[in-house]
Design a protein around this motif. Structure first.
Motif, PDB file in Angstrom:
ATOM      1  N   GLY B  60       0.834  -1.193   0.000  1.00  0.00           N
ATOM      2  CA  GLY B  60       0.000   0.000   0.000  1.00  0.00           C
ATOM      3  C   GLY B  60       0.871   1.246   0.000  1.00  0.00           C
ATOM      4  O   GLY B  60       1.975   1.242   0.545  1.00  0.00           O
ATOM      5  N   ALA B  76      -1.371   3.959   4.614  1.00  0.00           N
ATOM      6  CA  ALA B  76      -0.627   3.027   3.748  1.00  0.00           C
ATOM      7  C   ALA B  76      -0.791   1.593   4.244  1.00  0.00           C
ATOM      8  O   ALA B  76      -0.934   0.658   3.449  1.00  0.00           O
ATOM      9  CB  ALA B  76       0.848   3.398   3.725  1.00  0.00           C
ATOM     10  N   LYS B  77      -0.819   1.432   5.557  1.00  0.00           N
ATOM     11  CA  LYS B  77      -0.966   0.088   6.120  1.00  0.00           C
ATOM     12  C   LYS B  77      -2.351  -0.480   5.799  1.00  0.00           C
ATOM     13  O   LYS B  77      -2.486  -1.651   5.464  1.00  0.00           O
ATOM     14  CB  LYS B  77      -0.747   0.125   7.635  1.00  0.00           C
ATOM     15  N   ARG B  78      -3.378   0.373   5.898  1.00  0.00           N
ATOM     16  CA  ARG B  78      -4.732  -0.123   5.580  1.00  0.00           C
ATOM     17  C   ARG B  78      -4.828  -0.534   4.123  1.00  0.00           C
ATOM     18  O   ARG B  78      -5.434  -1.560   3.794  1.00  0.00           O
ATOM     19  CB  ARG B  78      -5.758   0.955   5.881  1.00  0.00           C
ATOM     20  N   ALA B  79      -4.230   0.286   3.245  1.00  0.00           N
ATOM     21  CA  ALA B  79      -4.249  -0.058   1.817  1.00  0.00           C
ATOM     22  C   ALA B  79      -3.492  -1.375   1.580  1.00  0.00           C
ATOM     23  O   ALA B  79      -3.917  -2.205   0.772  1.00  0.00           O
ATOM     24  CB  ALA B  79      -3.624   1.064   1.002  1.00  0.00           C
ATOM     25  N   ILE B  81      -3.163  -3.810   3.748  1.00  0.00           N
ATOM     26  CA  ILE B  81      -3.981  -4.916   4.268  1.00  0.00           C
ATOM     27  C   ILE B  81      -5.067  -5.287   3.254  1.00  0.00           C
ATOM     28  O   ILE B  81      -5.327  -6.461   2.993  1.00  0.00           O
ATOM     29  CB  ILE B  81      -4.574  -4.550   5.661  1.00  0.00           C
ATOM     30  N   ALA B  82      -5.679  -4.255   2.653  1.00  0.00           N
ATOM     31  CA  ALA B  82      -6.713  -4.514   1.631  1.00  0.00           C
ATOM     32  C   ALA B  82      -6.115  -5.292   0.463  1.00  0.00           C
ATOM     33  O   ALA B  82      -6.741  -6.223  -0.064  1.00  0.00           O
ATOM     34  CB  ALA B  82      -7.310  -3.193   1.156  1.00  0.00           C
TER      35      ALA B  82
END
Lengths: 134, 151
Positions: B60, B76-79, B81-82
């Motif tokens: 991400g 960036a971490k959430r992206a 993870i997605a």
């Protein structure tokens, strides 16, 4: 080996702690949705509401978060969103992903949804425990 | 005595024929999974008593405009993870691919490919996270067992 009567205070104490936990904890419905486009987060929403119907009573292992100055659950979850999402997403996560390649142009769109579920939230002075109810 | 021995022998032969004394190898034979129309025998990937661990690396990117480095890292971490979830879904469930080519006067005008996946992922875990120069990489893992799918 203690007698049957001797064990009663311990049993009463266990019952009291269990009932106190179930009485002190509030049930909340929490859902989360994240949209990413081209590997960048573009939108996320965390929806929190008090449960208006009885929730299941089976507790999963809890998540403990630090609480400052009588913070509400909304403020606390917005601050510690990452920790909560990692805790909740280890159960179930829905994913919808689309990727389009036109010539050399690549576009991707992903929608990650944490289904709205019941959580027991127990408020303490300086920490909060959140447990998924199933 | 001879009659009883002959009777025992006859019973054993008939029992063997009926399959009562099959060896363990035959009993533990796995069922075939037939793929496509060819009908070749393909052994299932998941076997009872064994866990299949799938590891993916999600990536991400932090948005160019953020309020703080912490926000850039979190987004960036959430992206990532997605992206990790997408890769898990693609490997476990499969990906739907649609392609379209436009040809005019015997020449390719436009070519487009669309891939999509829709799934519910249960029990995936983030194992490791690295963040370097705006790129976040998360190592995600999911363990699949035979019992999850045998119901």
């Amino acid at each position: 080996m203690r007698s049957r009567n001797g064990n009663r205070p311990i049993l009463y104490a266990i019952c009291a702690v269990t009932s106190a936990f179930s009485l002190l904890a509030d049930d909340y419905l929490i859902g989360y949705r994240l949209t990413t486009r081209n590997a960048q987060s573009i939108q996320e929403s965390l929806d929190i509401s008090k449960a208006m119907m009885p929730c299941p009573q089976k507790h999963r292992s809890p998540l403990t978060l630090k609480r400052d100055n009588n913070e509400s659950i909304e403020t606390l979850l917005i601050r510690d969103r990452t920790a909560f999402i990692e805790y909740a997403s280890s159960q179930v996560m829905q994913l919808k992903s689309d990727q389009t390649i036109v010539g050399t142009n690549i576009k991707s769109l992903q929608i990650l949804t944490l289904p709205t579920r019941c959580y027991a939230v127990e408020f303490n002075d300086d920490f909060v425990t959140i447990s998924l109810l199933e | 005595m001879r009659i009883s021995a002959a009777l025992t022998l006859a019973l054993s032969v008939s029992a063997l024929h009926a399959g009562f004394f099959q060896s363990d190898d035959k009993v533990s034979n796995v069922k075939c999974v037939y793929s496509g129309t060819e009908g070749h025998c393909v052994e299932p990937v998941l076997k009872s008593g064994k866990e299949l661990v799938i590891t993916v690396l999600g990536q991400g990117v932090a948005p160019s405009v953020t309020a703080s480095p912490a926000q850039a890292y979190a987004l960036a971490k959430r992206a990532a993870i997605a992206d990790g979830y997408r890769q898990i879904a693609e490997r476990v469930r499969g990906v739907q691919v649609e392609g379209q080519d436009s040809i005019k006067n015997m020449m390719l005008q436009q070519s487009s490919t669309r891939t999509s996946v829709e799934a519910v992922v249960r029990g995936a875990n983030v194992m490791n996270t690295t963040f370097k120069e705006g790129l976040c990489e998360v190592e995600m893992e999911i363990a699949l067992s035979y019992t999850q799918f045998a119901q």
